[in-house]
Scaffold this motif. Structure first.
Motif, mmCIF file in Angstrom:
data_model
loop_
_atom_site.group_PDB
_atom_site.id
_atom_site.type_symbol
_atom_site.label_atom_id
_atom_site.label_comp_id
_atom_site.label_asym_id
_atom_site.label_seq_id
_atom_site.Cartn_x
_atom_site.Cartn_y
_atom_site.Cartn_z
ATOM 1 N N ILE A 94 58.956 59.243 51.765
ATOM 2 C CA ILE A 94 57.887 59.411 52.668
ATOM 3 C C ILE A 94 56.513 59.957 51.940
ATOM 4 N N LEU A 136 58.112 66.120 60.717
ATOM 5 C CA LEU A 136 59.249 66.195 59.815
ATOM 6 C C LEU A 136 60.320 67.132 59.853
ATOM 7 N N ARG A 146 63.496 61.640 53.555
ATOM 8 C CA ARG A 146 64.125 62.196 54.670
ATOM 9 C C ARG A 146 65.548 62.816 54.303
#
Ligand SMILES: *[C@@H]1O[C@H](CO)[C@@H](O)[C@H](O)[C@H]1NC(C)=O
Ligand SMILES: *[C@@H]1O[C@H](CO)[C@@H](O)[C@H](O)[C@H]1NC(C)=O
Ligand SMILES: *[C@@H]1O[C@H](CO)[C@@H](O)[C@H](O)[C@H]1NC(C)=O
Ligand SMILES: *[C@@H]1O[C@H](CO)[C@@H](O)[C@H](O)[C@H]1NC(C)=O
Ligand SMILES: *[C@@H]1O[C@H](CO)[C@@H](O)[C@H](O)[C@H]1NC(C)=O
Ligand SMILES: *[C@@H]1O[C@H](CO)[C@@H](O)[C@H](O)[C@H]1NC(C)=O
Length: 288
Positions: free
Chosen positions: A146, A178, A137
């Protein structure tokens, strides 16, 4: 009587005419070849879009003009119901014959705070023969990982076009909702065993319908141009961050229904009722 009816039909024809009902009245409906339907709109402070996030900066210094969002300066190449396609970015890592890195590129895309998120139709994709890609992220390596993907191979002969299962090509899923992605790469053996046909690894996000593995991509550095020019990244969009129930009165026009985005980020979209067509966000609404 007759005159007013023909007048009425003239207006109808204009409304139904080419592109006329896709944008807000008085607003341009196209940036170059890109159709820009409301809630998107051309012009940064123009009120042609539903909110500043949906404003498109149409830069006519390019031929043809290019369409940019204000957020992260993303270049929009397509807009459809609930999705938009933007120009892609590619991470890569290259090695020389002595196993030293010669080039390393990572990329960060950040949509935080906007009503946009990376569609999970996109897969984290790696093209290479000794390469690992990581998706996190934010841009601190090794934190908040992720997704990852490993592509290895030992010789070109074991690769097949269209086949992406870890040999020369790898694809991993990404989660929904996301809003920021950082993609970076690593290697297992510094390309030492594959250097004479593969000196670089590449990574990008792509929807499986828009990228199909081509064996020649392993050794062809023009893959970077091919991906950025022809394989878009898919973004989900919705209006605001409230559901249809929370918002009370949506901007959905007659003959359309308010539909929750279904995302944890909230937001809604309008959908023409069955059998009706048009732009559900603009008066007079969807037409039979
Ligand atoms: C939009 O408006 C803001 C605030 O009024 C201003 O600072 C900015 O320069 C304007 N941008 C454009 C492209 O007109
Ligand atoms: C993304 O943007 C948000 C809002 O501008 C900011 O708070 C956040 O730190 C950014 N994330 C990264 C990884 O840069
Ligand atoms: C790469 O090198 C190996 C031996 O080191 C050789 O067998 C193979 O044919 C070479 N491949 C190419 C594409 O040159
Ligand atoms: C693979 O890439 C090569 C070189 O760019 C191209 O000539 C060929 O048509 C591609 N093959 C497929 C199946 O797309
Ligand atoms: C929802 O959107 C409003 C207005 O843009 C913003 O002030 C608020 O912080 C957002 N809430 C969340 C949870 O993102
Ligand atoms: C929107 O309407 C179309 C056509 O009526 C339908 O196929 C689609 O499932 C609808 N989408 C949602 C989210 O309801």
């Amino acid at each position: 009587m007759r005159r007013s009816w023909s007048h009425f039909f003239l207006i109808l024809l204009c409304v139904a005419g080419e592109g006329a009902d896709i944008s807000k009245p008085g607003c341009p409906s196209k940036c170059g070849d890109l159709a820009v339907p409301y809630p998107f709109g051309i012009g940064i402070n123009s009120s042609c879009s539903v909110s500043p996030f949906f404003a498109i900066d149409c830069d006519a210094s390019f031929h043809p003009p290019k369409a940019f969002l204000t957020i992260d300066n993303l270049e929009v190449v397509g807009i459809s119901e609930g999705k938009m396609s933007v120009k892609n970015r590619v991470a890569l890592e290259c090695y020389d014959v002595d196993e030293n890195p010669t080039q390393s590129i990572q990329f960060l895309m950040n949509l935080s705070g906007s009503p946009f998120s990376f569609s999970n139709d996109n897969k984290l994709t790696v093209v290479g023969c000794d390469d690992v890609a990581f998706l996190s992220r934010d841009d601190d390596d090794w934190t908040d990982l992720i997704s990852s993907c490993v592509a290895i191979c030992s010789k070109p002969g074991e690769l097949s076009n269209g086949f992406c299962s870890g040999i020369g090509c790898c694809q991993s899923s990404i989660p929904e909702d996301l809003q920021s992605i950082y993609v970076y790469m690593d290697t297992i053996k510094w390309h030492s065993k594959v250097h004479n046909f593969s000196s670089c690894g590449y990574s990008f996000l792509a929807d499986t319908n828009s990228y199909s593995f081509n064996v020649s991509d392993i050794s062809d550095s023009s893959i970077v141009t091919t991906i950025t020019q022809t394989v878009p990244l898919l973004i989900d969009w919705a209006i605001g961050n409230k559901t249809c129930n929370q918002i009370g009165k949506s901007i959905c026009q007659p003959n359309s229904v308010c539909v929750d985005s279904g995302s944890t980020l909230g937001g809604y979209r309008c959908n023409c009722s069955n059998g009706y067509h048009g732009n559900p966000y603009l008066s007079p609404g969807c037409q039979g």
